[in-house]
Each structure stands twice: as structure tokens, then as C-alpha cells.
Scaffold this active site. Structure first.
Site, PDB file in Angstrom:
ATOM      1  N   LYS A 169      -7.167   0.701   3.604  1.00  0.00           N
ATOM      2  CA  LYS A 169      -7.550   2.114   3.533  1.00  0.00           C
ATOM      3  C   LYS A 169      -8.230   2.351   2.187  1.00  0.00           C
ATOM      4  O   LYS A 169      -7.574   2.418   1.152  1.00  0.00           O
ATOM      5  CB  LYS A 169      -6.321   3.013   3.652  1.00  0.00           C
ATOM      6  CG  LYS A 169      -6.700   4.463   3.905  1.00  0.00           C
ATOM      7  CD  LYS A 169      -5.703   5.464   3.401  1.00  0.00           C
ATOM      8  CE  LYS A 169      -5.768   5.681   1.923  1.00  0.00           C
ATOM      9  NZ  LYS A 169      -7.033   6.220   1.404  1.00  0.00           N
ATOM     10  N   GLU A 244      -0.781  -2.170  -8.721  1.00  0.00           N
ATOM     11  CA  GLU A 244      -1.647  -2.279  -9.905  1.00  0.00           C
ATOM     12  C   GLU A 244      -1.994  -0.857 -10.299  1.00  0.00           C
ATOM     13  O   GLU A 244      -2.801  -0.208  -9.631  1.00  0.00           O
ATOM     14  CB  GLU A 244      -2.922  -3.067  -9.571  1.00  0.00           C
ATOM     15  CG  GLU A 244      -2.695  -4.507  -9.164  1.00  0.00           C
ATOM     16  CD  GLU A 244      -2.286  -5.403 -10.317  1.00  0.00           C
ATOM     17  OE1 GLU A 244      -2.234  -4.930 -11.464  1.00  0.00           O
ATOM     18  OE2 GLU A 244      -1.998  -6.585 -10.053  1.00  0.00           O
ATOM     19  N   CYS A 278      -9.677  -0.025 -14.770  1.00  0.00           N
ATOM     20  CA  CYS A 278      -8.246   0.032 -15.124  1.00  0.00           C
ATOM     21  C   CYS A 278      -8.003  -0.643 -16.457  1.00  0.00           C
ATOM     22  O   CYS A 278      -7.247  -0.147 -17.283  1.00  0.00           O
ATOM     23  CB  CYS A 278      -7.421  -0.618 -14.039  1.00  0.00           C
ATOM     24  SG  CYS A 278      -7.927  -2.299 -13.649  1.00  0.00           S
TER      25      CYS A 278
HETATM   26  P1  NAD Z   1      -5.194   7.437  -6.711  1.00  0.00           P
HETATM   27  O1  NAD Z   1      -3.768   7.031  -6.903  1.00  0.00           O
HETATM   28  O2  NAD Z   1      -5.524   8.869  -6.712  1.00  0.00           O
HETATM   29  O3  NAD Z   1      -5.730   6.885  -5.309  1.00  0.00           O
HETATM   30  C1  NAD Z   1      -5.654   5.511  -4.978  1.00  0.00           C
HETATM   31  C2  NAD Z   1      -5.585   5.368  -3.475  1.00  0.00           C
HETATM   32  O4  NAD Z   1      -4.349   5.914  -3.000  1.00  0.00           O
HETATM   33  C3  NAD Z   1      -6.693   6.086  -2.701  1.00  0.00           C
HETATM   34  O5  NAD Z   1      -7.107   5.258  -1.640  1.00  0.00           O
HETATM   35  C4  NAD Z   1      -5.970   7.297  -2.178  1.00  0.00           C
HETATM   36  O6  NAD Z   1      -6.559   7.843  -1.021  1.00  0.00           O
HETATM   37  C5  NAD Z   1      -4.602   6.730  -1.867  1.00  0.00           C
HETATM   38  N1  NAD Z   1      -3.527   7.714  -1.688  1.00  0.00           N
HETATM   39  C6  NAD Z   1      -3.504   9.010  -2.072  1.00  0.00           C
HETATM   40  N2  NAD Z   1      -2.329   9.578  -1.711  1.00  0.00           N
HETATM   41  C7  NAD Z   1      -1.593   8.619  -1.112  1.00  0.00           C
HETATM   42  C8  NAD Z   1      -0.285   8.576  -0.547  1.00  0.00           C
HETATM   43  N3  NAD Z   1       0.501   9.650  -0.513  1.00  0.00           N
HETATM   44  N4  NAD Z   1       0.154   7.406  -0.034  1.00  0.00           N
HETATM   45  C9  NAD Z   1      -0.622   6.300  -0.059  1.00  0.00           C
HETATM   46  N5  NAD Z   1      -1.872   6.281  -0.576  1.00  0.00           N
HETATM   47  C10 NAD Z   1      -2.351   7.423  -1.105  1.00  0.00           C
HETATM   48  O7  NAD Z   1      -6.012   6.630  -7.796  1.00  0.00           O
HETATM   49  P2  NAD Z   1      -7.586   6.709  -8.079  1.00  0.00           P
HETATM   50  O8  NAD Z   1      -7.843   7.995  -8.786  1.00  0.00           O
HETATM   51  O9  NAD Z   1      -8.345   6.366  -6.853  1.00  0.00           O
HETATM   52  O10 NAD Z   1      -7.794   5.502  -9.078  1.00  0.00           O
HETATM   53  C11 NAD Z   1      -7.760   5.630 -10.472  1.00  0.00           C
HETATM   54  C12 NAD Z   1      -6.468   5.058 -11.015  1.00  0.00           C
HETATM   55  O11 NAD Z   1      -6.322   3.729 -10.566  1.00  0.00           O
HETATM   56  C13 NAD Z   1      -6.439   4.978 -12.525  1.00  0.00           C
HETATM   57  O12 NAD Z   1      -5.179   5.384 -13.012  1.00  0.00           O
HETATM   58  C14 NAD Z   1      -6.629   3.494 -12.813  1.00  0.00           C
HETATM   59  O13 NAD Z   1      -6.112   3.048 -14.022  1.00  0.00           O
HETATM   60  C15 NAD Z   1      -5.962   2.881 -11.649  1.00  0.00           C
HETATM   61  N6  NAD Z   1      -6.484   1.547 -11.409  1.00  0.00           N
HETATM   62  C16 NAD Z   1      -5.690   0.480 -11.680  1.00  0.00           C
HETATM   63  C17 NAD Z   1      -6.162  -0.799 -11.508  1.00  0.00           C
HETATM   64  C18 NAD Z   1      -5.288  -1.993 -11.795  1.00  0.00           C
HETATM   65  O14 NAD Z   1      -5.626  -3.075 -11.395  1.00  0.00           O
HETATM   66  N7  NAD Z   1      -4.189  -1.839 -12.459  1.00  0.00           N
HETATM   67  C19 NAD Z   1      -7.450  -0.997 -11.039  1.00  0.00           C
HETATM   68  C20 NAD Z   1      -8.250   0.101 -10.768  1.00  0.00           C
HETATM   69  C21 NAD Z   1      -7.740   1.377 -10.944  1.00  0.00           C
END
Ligand code: NAD
Length: 471
Positions: A169, A244, A278
Site C-alpha cells: 500500500k 523504519e 529519513c
Molecule cells: P506517514 O506515517 O504519514 O505515512 C506512511 C504510510 O503509512 C503511508 O502509506 C500512509 O498512507 C500510511 N498510513 C497512514 N495511516 C495509517 C494507519 N492508520 N495504518 C497503517 N498505515 C497508515 O509517513 P510519511 O509522512 O509518508 O513519511 C515521512 C516519515 O517517514 C518521516 O518521519 C520519515 O523520517 C519517515 N521515513 C523513515 C524512513 C526509514 O527508513 N527509517 C524512510 C523514509 C521515511
């Protein structure tokens, strides 16, 4: 054209659609079928049905499938790369969308070459005991919007390599390249139907993923609050998790370092993908005597980096990917300025359409500013002056996150000794945000659970099953 879901090897459209916005101009880039719990359940059922045969497929055939997918990505690189720029904003040039495609290909090929042979741990006159790593079952992958195709590959490839079907997803901000990739793989018939499925959906679909009884494991990359929510809900069915999550990576420049040799990796380790990575450097600690030199060097380097619409030739840094992120960055910079930060570069939002924000370098930053204590995930870096190295290390370790960190100095070994005192999943020396498919990557503290990449990452898609034979 409306982008479709992929369920059981076939494209699926739904009655409702949602728009994907091109962050470079605010216009609608494409429409996408909006999935519901119904489509998610159908995708999980298809994956569950595909699991026994895929798990039993000879290892070499699964490796071969990954190599074919790598070929397919290469053959469709131009289309996929354009989709990445349109949905996410990163430029075609430099460390942008084509770089992301190359990374996706590289990670797929390296993962094809990994395997987990059974280990014999006891073998004597009385018994032989072996450890077998068996595929865990149906894997759900949930991806963020910053490196949409690359992170999809990071989740999908180890899973299918080891025998687990996947339901992915993507983020609603950036679903295009992922949906197209899954469609291409299924059209090409590289995998049996049901091994690779893609759905879209809102929070309800996300919550259903967390509780679905037929999903054995979730690999999630995204924010800490969403990661926590998934973990809480996944507890009821004891799912395996790889999380992650966010970070706020510190970089420490040792006193007196000759920055002229390091400014290029320092800049890109901070601003690759407009800081929306990230493991970008997000807080820069510099000795008080060196702040002026370091700030000047970074600002001069930044002045030569074109920022704009990633489709335009020569642009090396694109926009913030969405309005929410743009507003967050603008708010943080304005707050820092109001609290006394000095702007060395950028710092002013423009009237240009879309979410383009200039490369912004701030000095005179303090722990009281959200751009220091919170993850900005954008085109801005705060410089914080320190008096003693101990103070800098304490500040670097002072947050509840620990994804990456870096130490910069003329003598790499001296810098490595300092790096060992910083608590983070990866401690770099004279580099930052440098990832490699052979090197495990993961966060400590609140930055996550588990690792990706390498054999360590592959193990996360398995259960340990012991074979114990009396002789
Ligand atoms: P987010 O948590 O808002 O969304 C991530 C995903 O989760 C999306 O696909 C979203 O639709 C989904 N989601 C939303 N609500 C959900 C729920 N209730 N249950 C399951 N899935 C749900 O994060 P974002 O804004 O897309 O990404 C940015 C963040 O990601 C930053 O904090 C960044 O540091 C982190 N990030 C971490 C890494 C890593 O490898 N550690 C890599 C990239 C990004």
C-alpha cells in the site's frame, strides 16, 4: 488515465478515485482508484492463496524472478522515472528520479543474490540439529512518499526473494510509480498471480492491514506516530514487524576541520531529495570558532544548486512533496528566525506555484527551536554552535530518535572514535545518508524496530524453524 490496483495478477479499478498532485506546480498529475477494505481483503486472499506454491518454488527460480524484475525496471526506466518526478518532485537529474531507478535496480539485483541456507548447529553421534529459515507468510508493505519506488523495492524484494507474497500500500501522495511497477510485473507474468498485489486506501485500509488475521508481517516505513499505531493494533494477531521510522540525524564537525574538502558530501548528505530523506543530516553541530567558515562554505555550495521543477533541465533539487510538508518547513523556518536564527541561505518562501522552497541554511540555532528538536524533513538545516565535543555528543544523543548520525573530521579514525559515542543505527564518518544493499539499515530508540538490506534484512521475512533429528 486512471491508475489501478493489482489484485491476484489483474488490474482492478474502483468506483471512487483520488487525485495525485504534482508538487512542482500544484496541478493534478493523475487519478488513482481508491481502494477500500474490500479490495484489501481480496488482495490478502490472493496473496494467501499464492503463498504455499511460492514458498515451495526453488530458490534459484525466485532469484531469477528478481533479476527479471530488475531488467523490467531498466526497460521501463524512463516512464517510471517521469512518474516519480511528477508525484514526488525529485528532479530527473542528479541524485533524483533516475538515481532512484538505478537504486531500485541495484537493490533488486543484490537481493536476488542473497540467500539463507539452512545451518547445521549440532552434528554428533546422537543428533543433528539444523536451523531453517522459512518464509513468514503474507507480507503487507506500507510505504511513505519520499522515495516511493526505492522504498517499495526495499520492502517487496526481500519478501518475494524468500518466498512471501506481498500486498503493498503506497502513500496516497505518491502511489503512481509503485502501482505502475506492480502492473508491469504482473503484465510480464514474471510472478505467479497473487504473489505481488498493490492496493490504495485511507486510514481505514491501513488499520485493516494492522489487524488482518491473514497478514503475517508488516514492513512499514513512515512516521513514528503511524508506526506506533500499527504496532499497537498488530499486537492482537502477534504480527512480525519491521518499522523504519523517523529520525533527526545529528552531524558533528570536529573542531578545526578543513571543511573545503568535505562540503560536497556534507551538502548532499543534508539536502538530497530536498532533505526529504529519513537518514538525511538534520542538525549540524559545529564548534563555535568554525561556525562562520562552515556556514559560508555550505551557503556558497548551495548557491550553485538549481532548485525548481524537477522536469526542468539542470534542476538538482525539487519541491517539497506536498502542502503539509511545505507548510511544516515554512513554519519551522519562520519560528527559528523569530527566535533569533541567522539566515545564511534561502529562508524566504516564494510566490511560485507548487511547493518549491529554497535551500535554507540557518545558524545561531538552539534546542528551543522546532527545526532542531523536531524532524524538519525538508530543505533546511540548522547549525548549532558547541563549545566542547562532550557537549555536542550529549546534544546529538539528547533526542528520543536514533536513525543515523555522522562525525566529520580531517582524521577519519579520530572521527570514528567520536562516532562510536553517538547512539544511532548508522554512524557515518565524513559521509551521511550513504546506503548500500549489502549493509543493514535500521533505527534505534524510537526510530524503529528491525533492519532492512543484506542477509540481516532477509531474515526479517522468515521464522526460525528447527529440525532436530535423533540418530
Ligand atoms: P506517514 O506515517 O504519514 O505515512 C506512511 C504510510 O503509512 C503511508 O502509506 C500512509 O498512507 C500510511 N498510513 C497512514 N495511516 C495509517 C494507519 N492508520 N495504518 C497503517 N498505515 C497508515 O509517513 P510519511 O509522512 O509518508 O513519511 C515521512 C516519515 O517517514 C518521516 O518521519 C520519515 O523520517 C519517515 N521515513 C523513515 C524512513 C526509514 O527508513 N527509517 C524512510 C523514509 C521515511
Amino acid at each position: 488515465m486512471t491508475f489501478s490496483l493489482s489484485i491476484g495478477g489483474a488490474p482492478v479499478t474502483t468506483s471512487e478515485t483520488f487525485d495525485v498532485i504534482n508538487p512542482a506546480n500544484g496541478e493534478v498529475a493523475a487519478q488513482v482508484s481508491l481502494g477500500t477494505v474490500k479490495e484489501l481483503d481480496a488482495a490478502v486472499a490472493a496473496a494467501k492463496a499464492a503463498f504455499p506454491a511460492w514458498a515451495a518454488t526453488p530458490d534459484a527460480e525466485r532469484a531469477d524472478a528478481l533479476n527479471k524484475i530488475a531488467d523490467l525496471i531498466e526497460a521501463n526506466a524512463e516512464e517510471l522515472s517521469a512518474l516519480i518526478t511528477k508525484e514526488q518532485g525529485k528532479p530527473q537529474a542528479g541524485p533524483g528520479a533516475n538515481f532512484e531507478i538505478q537504486g531500485a535496480v541495484g537493490w533488486t539485483r543484490v537481493t536476488a543474490g542473497l540467500s539463507l541456507a539452512p545451518e547445521v548447529i549440532i552434528d554428533n553421534d546422537e543428533e543433528r540439529v539444523e536451523i531453517h529459515r522459512e518464509p513468514v507468510g503474507v507480507v503487507a508493505s506500507i510505504t511513505p512518499w519520499n522515495w516511493p519506488l526505492m522504498i517499495a523495492i526495499w520492502h517487496i524484494m526481500p519478501a518475494i526473494r524468500i518466498g512471501c507474497p506481498v500486498v503493498i500500500k503506497p502513500s496516497p501522495y505518491t502511489p503512481l510509480s509503485t502501482l505502475r511497477l506492480v502492473e508491469l510485473v504482473n503484465e510480464a507474468g514474471i510472478l505467479p498471480a497473487g504473489v505481488l498485489n498493490a492496493v490504495t486506501g485511507d486510514g481505514e485500509v491501513g488499520d485493516r492491514i494492522s489487524t488482518h488475521p491473514d497478514i503475517a508481517k508488516i514492513t512499514f516505513t513512515g512516521s513514528i506516530p503511524t508506526g506506533r499505531r500499527i504496532m499497537e493494533r498488530a499486537g492482537a494477531s502477534l504480527k512480525k514487524l519491521t518499522l523504519e521510522l523517523g529520525g533527526n540525524d545529528a552531524g558533528i564537525i570536529l573542531p578545526g576541520t578543513d571543511i573545503s574538502k568535505l562540503v560536497e558530501p556534507l551538502f548532499w548528505g543534508t539536502f538530497i531529495n530536498a532533505g526529504q530523506t529519513c537518514s538525511c543530516l538534520k542538525r549540524l553541530y559545529v564548534h563555535e570558532d568554525d561556525v562562520e567558515t562552515v556556514g559560508k562554505a555550505l551557503a556558497e555550495f548551495a548557491a550553485n544548486i538549481p532548485v525548481g521543477n524537477g522536469m526542468d533541465e539542470g534542476v538538482l533539487i525539487g519541491p517539497m512533496t506536498n502542502e503539509m510538508q511545505y507548510n511544516k518547513v515554512v513554519g519551522m523556518v519562520e519560528e527559528a528566525k523569530a527566535k533569533g536564527a541567522t539566515v545564511l541561505a534561502g529562508g524566504e518562501a516564494s510566490d511560485a506555484p507548487g511547493y518549491i522552497y529554497p535551500i535554507t541554511i540557518l545558524s545561531g540555532c538552539t534546542d528551543e527551536m522546532s527545526v532542531v528538536y523536531d524532524e524538519q524533513f525538508g530543505n533546511v538545516v540548522p547549525i548549532i554552535a558547541y563549545k566542547t565535543l562532550d557537549e555536542a555528543i550529549e546534544a546529538a544523543n539528547g533526542l528520543e530518535v536514533g536513525l543515523g548520525a555522522s562525525v566529520w573530521g580531517d582524521d577519519p579514525e579520530e572521527a570514528a572514535e567520536v562516532a562510536k559515542r553517538v547512539v544511532a543505527g548508522t554512524r557515518w564518518v565524513n559521509r551521511h545518508a550513504v546506503l548500500n544493499p549489502m549493509v543493514p539499515m535500521g533505527g534505534v530508540k524510537q526510530s524503529g524496530i528491525g533492519v532492512e538490506f543484506s542477509e540481516e534484512g532477509l531474515r526479517e521475512y522468515t521464522t526460525v524453524q528447527v529440525l532436530s533429528i535423533a540418530k
